[in-house]
Scaffold this motif. Structure first.
Motif, PDB file in Angstrom:
ATOM      1  N   VAL A 176       0.866  -1.126  -0.123  1.00  0.00           N
ATOM      2  CA  VAL A 176      -0.020   0.039  -0.048  1.00  0.00           C
ATOM      3  C   VAL A 176       0.796   1.226   0.202  1.00  0.00           C
ATOM      4  O   VAL A 176       1.976   1.358   0.560  1.00  0.00           O
ATOM      5  CB  VAL A 176      -0.863  -0.044   1.190  1.00  0.00           C
ATOM      6  CG1 VAL A 176      -1.746   1.475   1.243  1.00  0.00           C
ATOM      7  CG2 VAL A 176      -1.825  -0.999   1.114  1.00  0.00           C
ATOM      8  N   VAL A 177       0.621   2.067  -0.856  1.00  0.00           N
ATOM      9  CA  VAL A 177       1.152   3.257  -0.938  1.00  0.00           C
ATOM     10  C   VAL A 177       0.305   4.577  -0.626  1.00  0.00           C
ATOM     11  O   VAL A 177      -0.755   4.639  -1.438  1.00  0.00           O
ATOM     12  CB  VAL A 177       1.948   3.749  -2.530  1.00  0.00           C
ATOM     13  CG1 VAL A 177       2.711   5.217  -2.465  1.00  0.00           C
ATOM     14  CG2 VAL A 177       3.060   2.611  -2.735  1.00  0.00           C
ATOM     15  N   LEU A 178       0.435   5.352   0.469  1.00  0.00           N
ATOM     16  CA  LEU A 178      -0.444   6.294   0.691  1.00  0.00           C
ATOM     17  C   LEU A 178       0.242   7.829   0.306  1.00  0.00           C
ATOM     18  O   LEU A 178       1.150   8.115   0.513  1.00  0.00           O
ATOM     19  CB  LEU A 178      -0.689   6.475   2.165  1.00  0.00           C
ATOM     20  CG  LEU A 178      -1.167   5.358   2.746  1.00  0.00           C
ATOM     21  CD1 LEU A 178      -1.490   5.326   4.470  1.00  0.00           C
ATOM     22  CD2 LEU A 178      -3.032   5.121   2.349  1.00  0.00           C
ATOM     23  N   VAL A 179      -0.887   8.478  -0.696  1.00  0.00           N
ATOM     24  CA  VAL A 179      -0.208   9.629  -1.082  1.00  0.00           C
ATOM     25  C   VAL A 179      -1.393  10.596  -1.364  1.00  0.00           C
ATOM     26  O   VAL A 179      -2.591  10.095  -1.942  1.00  0.00           O
ATOM     27  CB  VAL A 179       0.587   9.421  -2.342  1.00  0.00           C
ATOM     28  CG1 VAL A 179      -0.055   8.788  -3.525  1.00  0.00           C
ATOM     29  CG2 VAL A 179       1.328  10.563  -3.052  1.00  0.00           C
ATOM     30  N   GLY A 180      -1.060  12.017  -1.362  1.00  0.00           N
ATOM     31  CA  GLY A 180      -2.015  12.913  -1.659  1.00  0.00           C
ATOM     32  C   GLY A 180      -3.423  13.236  -1.061  1.00  0.00           C
ATOM     33  O   GLY A 180      -3.553  12.249  -0.136  1.00  0.00           O
ATOM     34  N   ASP A 181      -4.207  14.012  -1.249  1.00  0.00           N
ATOM     35  CA  ASP A 181      -5.442  14.037  -0.463  1.00  0.00           C
ATOM     36  C   ASP A 181      -6.566  13.724  -1.417  1.00  0.00           C
ATOM     37  O   ASP A 181      -7.779  14.119  -0.640  1.00  0.00           O
ATOM     38  CB  ASP A 181      -5.625  15.870  -0.142  1.00  0.00           C
ATOM     39  CG  ASP A 181      -4.414  16.157   0.614  1.00  0.00           C
ATOM     40  OD1 ASP A 181      -4.101  15.223   1.576  1.00  0.00           O
ATOM     41  OD2 ASP A 181      -3.873  17.245   0.404  1.00  0.00           O
ATOM     42  N   SER A 182      -6.394  13.373  -2.482  1.00  0.00           N
ATOM     43  CA  SER A 182      -7.693  12.898  -3.383  1.00  0.00           C
ATOM     44  C   SER A 182      -7.325  11.630  -4.188  1.00  0.00           C
ATOM     45  O   SER A 182      -6.313  11.256  -4.536  1.00  0.00           O
ATOM     46  CB  SER A 182      -7.841  14.111  -4.260  1.00  0.00           C
ATOM     47  OG  SER A 182      -7.010  14.232  -5.216  1.00  0.00           O
ATOM     48  N   LEU A 183      -8.281  11.269  -4.840  1.00  0.00           N
ATOM     49  CA  LEU A 183      -8.133  10.110  -5.975  1.00  0.00           C
ATOM     50  C   LEU A 183      -7.182  10.608  -7.003  1.00  0.00           C
ATOM     51  O   LEU A 183      -6.678   9.899  -7.638  1.00  0.00           O
ATOM     52  CB  LEU A 183      -9.581   9.511  -6.370  1.00  0.00           C
ATOM     53  CG  LEU A 183     -10.147   8.442  -5.460  1.00  0.00           C
ATOM     54  CD1 LEU A 183     -11.531   8.303  -6.073  1.00  0.00           C
ATOM     55  CD2 LEU A 183      -9.435   7.312  -5.405  1.00  0.00           C
ATOM     56  N   ALA A 184      -7.356  11.672  -7.614  1.00  0.00           N
ATOM     57  CA  ALA A 184      -6.687  12.422  -8.611  1.00  0.00           C
ATOM     58  C   ALA A 184      -5.211  12.112  -8.434  1.00  0.00           C
ATOM     59  O   ALA A 184      -4.277  11.940  -9.058  1.00  0.00           O
ATOM     60  CB  ALA A 184      -7.000  13.694  -8.768  1.00  0.00           C
ATOM     61  N   ASP A 185      -4.763  12.602  -6.817  1.00  0.00           N
ATOM     62  CA  ASP A 185      -3.347  12.604  -6.619  1.00  0.00           C
ATOM     63  C   ASP A 185      -2.806  11.155  -6.591  1.00  0.00           C
ATOM     64  O   ASP A 185      -1.647  10.852  -6.782  1.00  0.00           O
ATOM     65  CB  ASP A 185      -3.287  13.150  -4.926  1.00  0.00           C
ATOM     66  CG  ASP A 185      -3.458  14.596  -5.043  1.00  0.00           C
ATOM     67  OD1 ASP A 185      -3.194  15.260  -6.015  1.00  0.00           O
ATOM     68  OD2 ASP A 185      -3.687  15.171  -3.790  1.00  0.00           O
ATOM     69  N   ALA A 186      -3.798  10.283  -6.062  1.00  0.00           N
ATOM     70  CA  ALA A 186      -3.260   8.617  -5.965  1.00  0.00           C
ATOM     71  C   ALA A 186      -3.449   8.307  -7.544  1.00  0.00           C
ATOM     72  O   ALA A 186      -2.473   7.376  -7.871  1.00  0.00           O
ATOM     73  CB  ALA A 186      -4.423   8.060  -5.142  1.00  0.00           C
TER      74      ALA A 186
END
Length: 401
Positions: free
Chosen positions: A117-127
């Motif tokens: 799992v990679v957690l990144v950004g504040d939105s689905l667009a960032d992911a």
């Protein structure tokens, strides 16, 4: 575009590997809404979401050598779990990119299924941006959560099963995020019976497909309990299918979503996440639109954070005035708090919390303020309790919820 043949092939491909979930009549909800209501319980899947269907169908259609190299997905939770679960069963390495705000239960479940799992950004667009980078860097295969023919075909098996189990359904209400689920269901439904109405529903704060469907500028954002469908940009493939096969896209507000989550638990004794409850929220918000129709609701998922669920249930009790906060101004004298408690008890109130404040500068130095939160049987009983407190000589006011 996909065809009914694609969905039927997907149904054969995934048979026995996912749950053929029940479609059951909801008698209480039918009485409440004036529609003949049937619920498709996709929260009965192992990962508690329909997303398993599309993820598995996609993985099974990949070349074995491609599968062995690994896949990447981006998701707010349910697609992540579906990909991770079936990737592990098939021996496929999986990397899942998720927004940092993804509910902890979904993150931990995805890791439990064996994915990185990679957690990144504040939105689905960032992911999505980070997932695209990882896909290119490592030469992996990207499994899109909705804008993919095989994912859509797998999701469409939900509609296939609904109309097989209940051929008389004339309306299907389906949650929309990126549009994969409704694209598959609408394709199946219109091919089997063109007269069936397929209605999409989105959270009002994330109306991307509603805007695209109606030719309006994309808008939306903010906090929603339906994070599973909080998609800012609809898919290109799904937009085309929705325009061709879906009859209408409606919006629901946060209060309707909360009410639907609470009703699923209290009436149907089942857990629905905000996105999973969107179809019921639509039925509740647009009752006249569906009165007299035979309606199939897709309960698309049940992965909700326990704390959020607890908060929703308490908020619903407050809206129903089964939990009431009462503010009472009193003189700062011994015994008055005991009198208030006795009055409430004699009226049948169950006291949940008491706050006694005497240091507020807005009060006289000889006065105090008491806030009592109590539980009543219903709104009528709450009125009786408040009247009893006032009749006992206290200056009481209900604090707005």
């Amino acid at each position: 575009m996909i065809e009914l043949t694609d969905i039927r092939e997907a149904a054969v491909r995934i048979a026995g590997r996912v749950v053929r979930t029940p479609l059951l009549r909801a008698s209480v909800l039918s009485d409440m809404t004036g529609a003949d209501v049937f619920i498709k319980f996709e929260n009965h899947q192992f990962t508690a979401s329909f997303k398993e269907r599309g993820a598995l169908n996609k993985l099974l259609t990949l070349d074995p050598a491609v599968r062995a190299h690994g896949v990447v997905a981006m998701s707010a939770g349910n697609h992540a779990q579906g990909v991770a679960f079936h990737a592990r069963r098939l021996g496929v390495p999986a990397i899942i990119v998720m927004p940092r705000a993804t509910p902890l239960t979904k993150v931990e479940n995805t890791r439990t299924h064996g994915a990185e799992v990679v957690l990144v950004g504040d939105s689905l667009a960032d992911a999505a941006r980070r997932a695209a980078e990882i896909t290119a860097e490592r030469g992996l295969t990207f499994v899109h959560p909705y804008d993919d023919r095989q994912v859509i075909a797998g999701a469409g098996t939900v509609g296939l099963e609904m109309l097989q189990d209940r051929p008389g359904l004339d309306t299907l209400i389906v949650p929309i995020g990126g549009g994969g689920l409704i694209s598959g269901i609408a394709t199946a439904a219109k091919a089997l019976d063109p007269a069936v109405q397929v209605i999409g529903v989105q959270a009002a704060r994330y109306p991307a497909m509603h805007c695209a469907f109606n030719g309006a500028a994309l808008a939306g954002g903010g906090s929603t309990i339906a994070e599973g469908i909080a998609v800012k940009y609809p898919g290109e493939l799904t937009q085309a299918i929705v325009r061709a096969c879906v009859d209408e896209v409606l919006l629901v507000d946060e209060q309707a979503l909360e009410e639907a989550v609470a009703l699923y638990l209290n009436i149907e004794k089942t857990v629905a996440e905000g996105a999973g409850a969107a179809a019921l929220a639509c039925l509740l918000s647009h009752r006249e639109r569906f009165r007299g129709r035979s309606v199939g609701l897709v309960l698309s998922g049940g992965n909700i954070d326990p704390r959020l669920l607890a908060s929703i249930l308490v908020r619903e009790l407050m809206r129903e005035r089964r939990i009431v906060k009462l503010r009472i101004a009193i003189a700062d004298q011994p015994g008055l708090l005991a009198r208030i408690s006795t009055t409430l008890g004699e009226a049948g109130a169950n006291i949940l919390e008491v706050q006694h404040q005497r240091s507020l500068l807005a009060l006289s130095a000889r006065d105090a303020n008491v806030e009592v939160t109590f539980e009543a049987m219903d709104a009528g009983h709450a009125d009786v309790i408040v009247a009893a407190v006032c009749a006992a000589g206290f200056d009481a006011a209900v604090v707005s919820s």
